[in-house]
Scaffold this active site. Sequence first.
Site, PDB file in Angstrom:
ATOM      1  N   HIS A  78       1.014  -0.970   0.080  1.00  0.00           N
ATOM      2  CA  HIS A  78       0.010  -0.024   0.278  1.00  0.00           C
ATOM      3  C   HIS A  78       0.989   0.945   0.167  1.00  0.00           C
ATOM      4  O   HIS A  78       2.015   1.132   0.770  1.00  0.00           O
ATOM      5  CB  HIS A  78      -0.728  -0.257   1.949  1.00  0.00           C
ATOM      6  CG  HIS A  78      -1.740  -1.172   1.804  1.00  0.00           C
ATOM      7  ND1 HIS A  78      -1.208  -2.015   2.005  1.00  0.00           N
ATOM      8  CD2 HIS A  78      -2.710  -1.198   1.388  1.00  0.00           C
ATOM      9  CE1 HIS A  78      -2.004  -2.916   2.231  1.00  0.00           C
ATOM     10  NE2 HIS A  78      -3.660  -2.952   2.282  1.00  0.00           N
TER      11      HIS A  78
ATOM     12  N   ASP B 106       2.443   1.458   3.375  1.00  0.00           N
ATOM     13  CA  ASP B 106       3.106   0.721   4.019  1.00  0.00           C
ATOM     14  C   ASP B 106       5.176   1.103   3.602  1.00  0.00           C
ATOM     15  O   ASP B 106       5.788   1.176   5.057  1.00  0.00           O
ATOM     16  CB  ASP B 106       3.266  -0.515   3.676  1.00  0.00           C
ATOM     17  CG  ASP B 106       1.760  -1.247   3.185  1.00  0.00           C
ATOM     18  OD1 ASP B 106       1.118  -0.763   4.336  1.00  0.00           O
ATOM     19  OD2 ASP B 106       1.425  -2.166   2.514  1.00  0.00           O
TER      20      ASP B 106
ATOM     21  N   MET C 220       2.858  -5.686  -7.571  1.00  0.00           N
ATOM     22  CA  MET C 220       0.864  -5.038  -7.058  1.00  0.00           C
ATOM     23  C   MET C 220       1.352  -4.450  -5.903  1.00  0.00           C
ATOM     24  O   MET C 220       1.832  -4.312  -5.049  1.00  0.00           O
ATOM     25  CB  MET C 220      -0.010  -6.637  -6.743  1.00  0.00           C
ATOM     26  CG  MET C 220      -1.398  -6.309  -6.502  1.00  0.00           C
ATOM     27  SD  MET C 220      -1.540  -5.274  -5.019  1.00  0.00           S
ATOM     28  CE  MET C 220      -1.931  -7.124  -4.119  1.00  0.00           C
TER      29      MET C 220
ATOM     30  N   GLU D 132     -11.507  -6.674  -5.026  1.00  0.00           N
ATOM     31  CA  GLU D 132     -11.339  -7.585  -3.739  1.00  0.00           C
ATOM     32  C   GLU D 132     -12.419  -7.485  -3.441  1.00  0.00           C
ATOM     33  O   GLU D 132     -12.752  -6.287  -2.616  1.00  0.00           O
ATOM     34  CB  GLU D 132      -9.791  -7.292  -3.020  1.00  0.00           C
ATOM     35  CG  GLU D 132      -9.421  -8.776  -1.796  1.00  0.00           C
ATOM     36  CD  GLU D 132      -9.073  -8.553  -1.037  1.00  0.00           C
ATOM     37  OE1 GLU D 132      -7.437  -7.320  -2.305  1.00  0.00           O
ATOM     38  OE2 GLU D 132      -8.181  -8.652  -0.613  1.00  0.00           O
TER      39      GLU D 132
ATOM     40  N   LYS E 277     -15.139  -8.516  -0.234  1.00  0.00           N
ATOM     41  CA  LYS E 277     -14.833  -8.897   1.356  1.00  0.00           C
ATOM     42  C   LYS E 277     -16.757  -8.062   1.458  1.00  0.00           C
ATOM     43  O   LYS E 277     -17.328  -7.079   1.203  1.00  0.00           O
ATOM     44  CB  LYS E 277     -14.137  -8.378   2.124  1.00  0.00           C
ATOM     45  CG  LYS E 277     -13.698  -8.535   3.394  1.00  0.00           C
ATOM     46  CD  LYS E 277     -13.358  -8.102   4.489  1.00  0.00           C
ATOM     47  CE  LYS E 277     -12.644  -8.424   5.421  1.00  0.00           C
ATOM     48  NZ  LYS E 277     -11.745  -7.865   5.956  1.00  0.00           N
TER      49      LYS E 277
ATOM     50  N   GLU F 107     -10.421 -13.555  -2.671  1.00  0.00           N
ATOM     51  CA  GLU F 107      -9.726 -13.567  -1.500  1.00  0.00           C
ATOM     52  C   GLU F 107      -9.993 -14.701  -1.304  1.00  0.00           C
ATOM     53  O   GLU F 107     -11.299 -14.521  -0.374  1.00  0.00           O
ATOM     54  CB  GLU F 107      -8.959 -12.767  -0.157  1.00  0.00           C
ATOM     55  CG  GLU F 107      -8.288 -12.861   0.943  1.00  0.00           C
ATOM     56  CD  GLU F 107      -7.712 -12.566   2.134  1.00  0.00           C
ATOM     57  OE1 GLU F 107      -7.514 -11.070   1.462  1.00  0.00           O
ATOM     58  OE2 GLU F 107      -8.513 -12.403   3.411  1.00  0.00           O
TER      59      GLU F 107
ATOM     60  N   HIS G  72     -12.175 -13.967   2.548  1.00  0.00           N
ATOM     61  CA  HIS G  72     -13.182 -13.107   2.097  1.00  0.00           C
ATOM     62  C   HIS G  72     -14.711 -14.182   2.134  1.00  0.00           C
ATOM     63  O   HIS G  72     -15.937 -13.849   2.665  1.00  0.00           O
ATOM     64  CB  HIS G  72     -13.292 -11.554   1.308  1.00  0.00           C
ATOM     65  CG  HIS G  72     -11.821 -10.980   1.546  1.00  0.00           C
ATOM     66  ND1 HIS G  72     -11.346 -10.597   0.814  1.00  0.00           N
ATOM     67  CD2 HIS G  72     -11.192 -11.167   2.531  1.00  0.00           C
ATOM     68  CE1 HIS G  72     -10.866  -9.642   1.694  1.00  0.00           C
ATOM     69  NE2 HIS G  72     -10.666 -10.260   2.990  1.00  0.00           N
TER      70      HIS G  72
ATOM     71  N   ASP H 264      -5.813 -13.940  -3.521  1.00  0.00           N
ATOM     72  CA  ASP H 264      -5.268 -13.434  -2.089  1.00  0.00           C
ATOM     73  C   ASP H 264      -5.164 -15.457  -1.632  1.00  0.00           C
ATOM     74  O   ASP H 264      -6.237 -15.131  -1.345  1.00  0.00           O
ATOM     75  CB  ASP H 264      -6.179 -12.405  -1.486  1.00  0.00           C
ATOM     76  CG  ASP H 264      -5.051 -11.341  -1.397  1.00  0.00           C
ATOM     77  OD1 ASP H 264      -4.362 -10.841  -2.688  1.00  0.00           O
ATOM     78  OD2 ASP H 264      -5.519  -9.663  -1.141  1.00  0.00           O
TER      79      ASP H 264
ATOM     80  N   ASP I 108     -12.034 -11.928  10.087  1.00  0.00           N
ATOM     81  CA  ASP I 108     -11.165 -12.182   9.225  1.00  0.00           C
ATOM     82  C   ASP I 108     -10.144 -12.612   9.474  1.00  0.00           C
ATOM     83  O   ASP I 108      -9.165 -11.848  10.250  1.00  0.00           O
ATOM     84  CB  ASP I 108     -11.503 -11.225   8.107  1.00  0.00           C
ATOM     85  CG  ASP I 108     -10.207 -11.536   6.901  1.00  0.00           C
ATOM     86  OD1 ASP I 108      -9.913 -11.822   6.779  1.00  0.00           O
ATOM     87  OD2 ASP I 108      -9.783  -9.970   6.396  1.00  0.00           O
TER      88      ASP I 108
ATOM     89  N   ASP J 234      -7.394 -14.247   8.700  1.00  0.00           N
ATOM     90  CA  ASP J 234      -6.307 -14.497   7.308  1.00  0.00           C
ATOM     91  C   ASP J 234      -5.257 -15.713   7.831  1.00  0.00           C
ATOM     92  O   ASP J 234      -4.003 -15.127   8.358  1.00  0.00           O
ATOM     93  CB  ASP J 234      -5.411 -12.738   8.410  1.00  0.00           C
ATOM     94  CG  ASP J 234      -6.228 -12.327   7.461  1.00  0.00           C
ATOM     95  OD1 ASP J 234      -6.886 -11.850   6.272  1.00  0.00           O
ATOM     96  OD2 ASP J 234      -6.229 -10.788   7.827  1.00  0.00           O
TER      97      ASP J 234
ATOM     98  N   ASP K 225      -1.675 -13.458   1.285  1.00  0.00           N
ATOM     99  CA  ASP K 225      -2.213 -12.067   2.572  1.00  0.00           C
ATOM    100  C   ASP K 225      -2.869 -12.413   3.841  1.00  0.00           C
ATOM    101  O   ASP K 225      -3.835 -12.918   3.822  1.00  0.00           O
ATOM    102  CB  ASP K 225      -4.297 -11.311   1.218  1.00  0.00           C
ATOM    103  CG  ASP K 225      -4.093 -10.090   2.184  1.00  0.00           C
ATOM    104  OD1 ASP K 225      -2.878  -9.487   3.175  1.00  0.00           O
ATOM    105  OD2 ASP K 225      -4.929  -9.338   2.200  1.00  0.00           O
TER     106      ASP K 225
HETATM  107  C1  GCO Z   1      -8.171  -6.931   4.842  1.00  0.00           C
HETATM  108  C2  GCO Z   1      -7.768  -6.854   2.968  1.00  0.00           C
HETATM  109  C3  GCO Z   1      -6.358  -6.602   2.471  1.00  0.00           C
HETATM  110  C4  GCO Z   1      -6.027  -5.982   1.563  1.00  0.00           C
HETATM  111  C5  GCO Z   1      -5.231  -4.925   1.208  1.00  0.00           C
HETATM  112  C6  GCO Z   1      -4.980  -4.875  -0.352  1.00  0.00           C
HETATM  113  O1  GCO Z   1      -8.606  -8.260   4.289  1.00  0.00           O
HETATM  114  O2  GCO Z   1      -7.461  -6.472   4.932  1.00  0.00           O
HETATM  115  O3  GCO Z   1      -7.502  -8.802   2.903  1.00  0.00           O
HETATM  116  O4  GCO Z   1      -5.517  -7.300   3.067  1.00  0.00           O
HETATM  117  O5  GCO Z   1      -6.305  -7.032   0.601  1.00  0.00           O
HETATM  118  O6  GCO Z   1      -5.662  -4.036   1.061  1.00  0.00           O
HETATM  119  O7  GCO Z   1      -5.859  -4.310  -0.998  1.00  0.00           O
HETATM  120 MN    MN Z   2      -6.910  -9.538   0.632  1.00  0.00          MN
HETATM  121 MN    MN Z   3      -8.453  -9.979   3.815  1.00  0.00          MN
END
Ligand code: GCO
Ligand code: MN
Ligand code: MN
Length: 388
Positions: free
Chosen positions: A56, A59, A90, A183, A185, A219, A222, A247, A257, A259, A289
């Site tokens: 990002h 970041d 990316m 993306e 979610k 993802e 998600h 992702d 979420d 991850d 991700d």
């Molecule tokens: C989340 C998302 C993020 C995005 C990221 C890139 O649930 O926080 O998955 O991790 O993927 O901001 O676009």
């Molecule tokens: Mn993501």
């Molecule tokens: Mn995510």
Amino acid sequence: MSPELTARPEHKFSFGLWTVGNRGRDPFGEAVRPKIEVADMLRGLADLGVYGVSFHDDDLMTFGAPESQRRAELDAFKKTLDETGLVCSMATTNLFYHPVFKDGAFTSNDPQVRRYAIQKSMRNIDVAAELGAPIYVFWGGREGVESAAAKDTRDALARYAEALDFLAGYVKDKGYDIRFALEPKPNEPRGDIFLPTVGHALGFISTLEHQEMVGLNPEVAHETMSGLSFYQGVAQTLWQGKLFHIDLNDQRIGRFDQDFRFGSEGIKDHFFLVRLLENSGYAGVKHFDAHAYRTEDVEGVWDFARGCIRNYLALAEKAREFDSDPRVAAAMSYTGVPQLAEPSVGPYSTEAAAGLMDEQFDVDSLASRGFGIEKLDQLVVDHILGIA
Ligand code: GCO
Ligand code: MN
Ligand code: MN
């Protein structure tokens, strides 16, 4: 099973800076591990055989810092990319962290916030182009509502489309070689997020002006949060030529979420997912991700990253074994998997319709057939468990 479960750049694995950089903060607790400097992250990833990194804007370049400082941070990043041989695969905009985005970015009710969000994206698209990133991701974490009284969703979607059309126009005008990946979610951080699933996002893309340059970044976590099959979402995305990025992580149905490390939870689902990606000719990066459990120190972070890669490669190997097992081919043939690739009636013509109308079907005999899917699926389980 081959012991070679470490990555090489040609596998095209990538990680976000925010993934190995995650310090374990959650809504209930502070950071639990020290900051890893960007250069050290890149060196660690390169040592693991990773191909690419994503970021990002915030970041990499300190939010609100003077241009000279941001330029120095970017140049340092470019230097470490050169040293490590990593590719920037990316880029994306942070349109969620700063309080200015609390009501959304492209869909905030405040037009000034919307214009600022589009400008912030344009600035980072310039950075993405400079770094040669081929994909620009849009994850609309703050694009949504808690109360449906607060926004007319039809207006919000129109503003979302307007922003993407404008940004696509910018990319084309500048001659950048960049495609967009949306993306989806369902929720978190908003109560409801716009474009909640792969299906919503695919439908939305068909309304865009430059739809040929817009695809998806689905993802695992998600779709799974919504109780949907990630495999089915990815398969349809591939079929529609829209899988631009992916992702990878892991998640239990119905939770926040999570991850998790790729392949740590839904092993059978992931077997099918990896088999699909490997057999489909998907040429994009396999982007993790995810982040290490909050219990981990920095060593645990690298165990996590190694685990994501190891599980992907192990499942790819299992998929190859499965696909080369003659018993699987026989079971698939009995089930009729290859037959589904044959047309049912072909293109419409008056003659074809008349021919079909005249056809006699022995419905009882058709209905009495077994498809042998228990046997076929057991072969899947046997292969995954290593008892085939
Ligand atoms: C989340 C998302 C993020 C995005 C990221 C890139 O649930 O926080 O998955 O991790 O993927 O901001 O676009
Ligand atoms: Mn993501
Ligand atoms: Mn995510």
